[in-house]
Write a protein that holds these residues in place. Sequence first.
Motif, short mmCIF file in Angstrom:
data_model
loop_
_atom_site.label_atom_id
_atom_site.label_comp_id
_atom_site.label_asym_id
_atom_site.label_seq_id
_atom_site.Cartn_x
_atom_site.Cartn_y
_atom_site.Cartn_z
N UNK A 14 56.46 31.58 140.48
CA UNK A 14 55.87 30.25 140.71
C UNK A 14 54.62 30.16 139.85
N UNK A 15 54.57 29.11 139.03
CA UNK A 15 53.49 28.97 138.05
C UNK A 15 52.35 28.12 138.55
N UNK A 16 51.18 28.39 138.02
CA UNK A 16 50.02 27.52 138.22
C UNK A 16 50.26 26.26 137.39
N UNK A 17 49.69 25.15 137.82
CA UNK A 17 49.77 23.93 137.00
C UNK A 17 49.06 24.16 135.67
N UNK A 18 47.87 24.75 135.73
CA UNK A 18 47.09 25.07 134.54
C UNK A 18 46.80 26.57 134.59
N UNK A 19 47.11 27.27 133.50
CA UNK A 19 46.88 28.72 133.45
C UNK A 19 45.41 29.03 133.66
N UNK A 20 45.16 30.11 134.39
CA UNK A 20 43.80 30.53 134.71
C UNK A 20 43.50 31.85 134.00
N UNK A 21 42.79 31.77 132.89
CA UNK A 21 42.46 32.96 132.10
C UNK A 21 41.10 33.55 132.47
N UNK A 22 40.56 33.21 133.62
CA UNK A 22 39.23 33.70 133.98
C UNK A 22 39.18 35.22 134.08
N UNK A 23 40.29 35.88 134.40
CA UNK A 23 40.32 37.34 134.50
C UNK A 23 40.44 38.00 133.13
N UNK A 24 40.86 37.25 132.12
CA UNK A 24 41.04 37.82 130.78
C UNK A 24 40.76 36.75 129.73
N UNK A 25 39.51 36.31 129.62
CA UNK A 25 39.17 35.20 128.71
C UNK A 25 39.48 35.48 127.25
N UNK A 62 55.37 32.07 129.04
CA UNK A 62 56.15 32.20 127.80
C UNK A 62 55.42 33.09 126.80
N UNK A 63 54.09 33.00 126.75
CA UNK A 63 53.30 33.87 125.88
C UNK A 63 53.42 35.33 126.35
N UNK A 64 53.42 35.52 127.66
CA UNK A 64 53.59 36.86 128.22
C UNK A 64 54.95 37.44 127.83
N UNK A 65 56.01 36.65 127.95
CA UNK A 65 57.35 37.12 127.61
C UNK A 65 57.42 37.48 126.12
N UNK A 66 56.86 36.64 125.26
CA UNK A 66 56.88 36.91 123.82
C UNK A 66 56.12 38.21 123.51
N UNK A 67 54.99 38.41 124.17
CA UNK A 67 54.20 39.63 123.96
C UNK A 67 54.95 40.86 124.48
N UNK A 124 47.40 39.88 130.79
CA UNK A 124 46.56 38.78 131.25
C UNK A 124 47.26 37.42 131.16
N UNK A 125 48.24 37.29 130.27
CA UNK A 125 49.02 36.05 130.21
C UNK A 125 49.81 35.86 131.51
N UNK A 126 50.36 36.97 132.03
CA UNK A 126 51.11 36.91 133.29
C UNK A 126 50.18 36.52 134.43
N UNK A 127 49.04 37.17 134.49
CA UNK A 127 48.06 36.89 135.54
C UNK A 127 47.61 35.44 135.48
#
Length: 138
Positions: free
Chosen positions: A31-42, A57-62, A120-123
């Motif tokens: 289940x995805x966030x509406x807007x990704x939260x990169x606060x844990x890995x800016x 999708x960035x996580x999967x590509x990485x 961090x993309x997954x998070x």
Amino acid sequence: MTTYLEPTQASGRALMMRGLTGPVVMLNLLRFRDVADYSADPGLAPDSPISGAEAFDRYVAHTDPFLRETGGEVIFMGEGGPFLIGPEAEYWDRVMLVRQASLDAFMAFADHAAYLEGIGHRTAALQDSRLLPIAPMA
């Protein structure tokens, strides 16, 4: 509402105690966030906001090269939705099946330093998740 994003020590221990041999398929409910939260890995954050689905999708590509390096592969990825049989209010945005060559291969993948650099993309992407290791029936 309790959410689940990472394994616990107890769940990891229980997985190892199962004594699985041979291939393992990981059922991912996401289940995805509406807007990704990169606060844990800016350091991984894009220049402008993206959706949780885009971050995943960035996580999967990485992840894909490291998954393949350890003998794994994504065997299915599809759009989720509400259950036909299950809680009416529960839904999952995406479902993914990942085949691992073995439990040892999965552990090697999960501990791969270069893989962990992009986790961090997954998070950032996930609001909630489930991960169920599945072994073939004998």
